[in-house]
Motif scaffolding. Structure first.
Motif, PDB file in Angstrom:
ATOM      1  N   VAL A   1       0.821  -1.214   0.000  1.00  0.00           N
ATOM      2  CA  VAL A   1       0.000   0.000   0.000  1.00  0.00           C
ATOM      3  C   VAL A   1       0.851   1.258   0.000  1.00  0.00           C
ATOM      4  O   VAL A   1       0.652   2.165  -0.820  1.00  0.00           O
ATOM      5  CB  VAL A   1      -0.975  -0.016   1.197  1.00  0.00           C
TER       6      VAL A   1
ATOM      7  N   VAL B   1      -9.067   1.869  -2.677  1.00  0.00           N
ATOM      8  CA  VAL B   1      -8.430   1.456  -1.430  1.00  0.00           C
ATOM      9  C   VAL B   1      -9.245   0.339  -0.802  1.00  0.00           C
ATOM     10  O   VAL B   1     -10.403   0.528  -0.407  1.00  0.00           O
ATOM     11  CB  VAL B   1      -8.285   2.639  -0.461  1.00  0.00           C
TER      12      VAL B   1
ATOM     13  N   ALA C   1     -13.113   4.400  -1.964  1.00  0.00           N
ATOM     14  CA  ALA C   1     -12.759   3.762  -0.700  1.00  0.00           C
ATOM     15  C   ALA C   1     -13.769   2.654  -0.411  1.00  0.00           C
ATOM     16  O   ALA C   1     -14.970   2.908  -0.372  1.00  0.00           O
ATOM     17  CB  ALA C   1     -12.766   4.791   0.426  1.00  0.00           C
TER      18      ALA C   1
ATOM     19  N   ALA D   1     -11.792   0.662   4.408  1.00  0.00           N
ATOM     20  CA  ALA D   1     -10.910   1.785   4.063  1.00  0.00           C
ATOM     21  C   ALA D   1     -11.222   3.017   4.898  1.00  0.00           C
ATOM     22  O   ALA D   1     -10.370   3.900   5.037  1.00  0.00           O
ATOM     23  CB  ALA D   1     -11.026   2.120   2.578  1.00  0.00           C
TER      24      ALA D   1
ATOM     25  N   LEU E   1      -5.312   3.985   6.162  1.00  0.00           N
ATOM     26  CA  LEU E   1      -4.470   5.143   5.793  1.00  0.00           C
ATOM     27  C   LEU E   1      -4.452   6.207   6.893  1.00  0.00           C
ATOM     28  O   LEU E   1      -4.465   7.414   6.621  1.00  0.00           O
ATOM     29  CB  LEU E   1      -4.952   5.755   4.472  1.00  0.00           C
TER      30      LEU E   1
ATOM     31  N   TRP F   1      -6.249  11.741   4.091  1.00  0.00           N
ATOM     32  CA  TRP F   1      -7.161  10.647   3.780  1.00  0.00           C
ATOM     33  C   TRP F   1      -8.558  10.862   4.368  1.00  0.00           C
ATOM     34  O   TRP F   1      -9.557  10.835   3.648  1.00  0.00           O
ATOM     35  CB  TRP F   1      -6.606   9.315   4.252  1.00  0.00           C
TER      36      TRP F   1
END
Length: 225
Positions: free
Chosen positions: A51, A66, A100, A104, A108, A114
């Motif tokens: 990632v 993601v 996302a 998700a 992050l 994010w």
């Protein structure tokens, strides 16, 4: 900004592994299903299970998907490199689309942009979900007028996610008598961001309605709808 059509656009699925993996979400099985849907939608797709490294290679990516877990779970060591954070920020600044998926909203966490970009996050000890099972999803309307049809899916229902900023809710579910967002879209600077809180495991992708939702959100985020 993304081009007006998904034809020949590139989608990158970042798939949870290492500190982005967890015992509950089978990312190695769901990421290929996401890639399959995106290819059917018209994207050229690649999957990357590193990632943080992937975030330094976003220059040719029109849509970042993601599908990764919480890097802060279980007090794990490590942090996202500065080059990864910068790479993601620069991609947002040029208008890269983002989709996302499911957890998700808890991922992050080392990337300051994010949560503000996605418009919502999982808050430990506050957010929750009931037992996985059949869920009826009520569709809404995307900005621009695309209609999301109602559908049913076998999945988790995320509840009490923290909202960050304005967003357009395009699908909902009901838990304990309260209607809650299942999917939403928003803009973050020049970037379009779509969030689909469904997608716990491969059974979620057996739903034709959910597959259509994913394709619709991907096209919108990439600027094709």
């Amino acid at each position: 900004m993304p081009t007006a059509s998904s034809s020949h656009q590139t989608a990158l699925v970042v798939s949870g592994s290492g500190r982005y993996a967890d015992p509950w979400h089978p990312f190695p099985r769901t990421s290929p299903l996401l890639a399959e849907i995106l290819r059917e939608t018209g994207f050229e797709v690649r999957i990357d299970d590193d990632v943080d490294a992937a975030m330094t290679r976003l220059d040719d990516v029109d849509l970042l998907v993601v599908n990764a877990g919480d890097p802060w779970s279980d007090d794990r060591d490590g942090a996202a490199p500065a080059a990864s954070v910068d790479g993601f920020d620069h991609a947002l600044e040029r208008g890269m689309g983002v989709l996302a998926m499911h957890c998700a909203v808890a991922s992050l966490r080392d990337y300051p942009s994010w949560a503000p970009a996605s418009g919502g996050m999982w808050v430990p000890q506050a957010s929750w979900h009931p037992e996985i099972g059949d869920v009826d999803i009520a569709g809404g309307v995307l900005p621009g007028g695309t209609v999301i049809d109602d559908f049913s899916v076998f999945d988790e229902r995320y509840c009490r996610l923290q909202q960050l900023g304005e967003r357009s809710v395009v699908a909902t579910q009901v838990t304990d008598g309260e209607r809650m967002p299942a999917a939403w879209v928003r803009t973050h600077g020049p970037a379009r961001v779509a969030v689909d809180t469904l997608g716990h495991d491969e059974r979620s992708y057996d739903s034709a309605g959910h597959r259509r939702l994913i394709g619709t959100l991907a096209r919108w985020a990439a600027g094709a709808a």
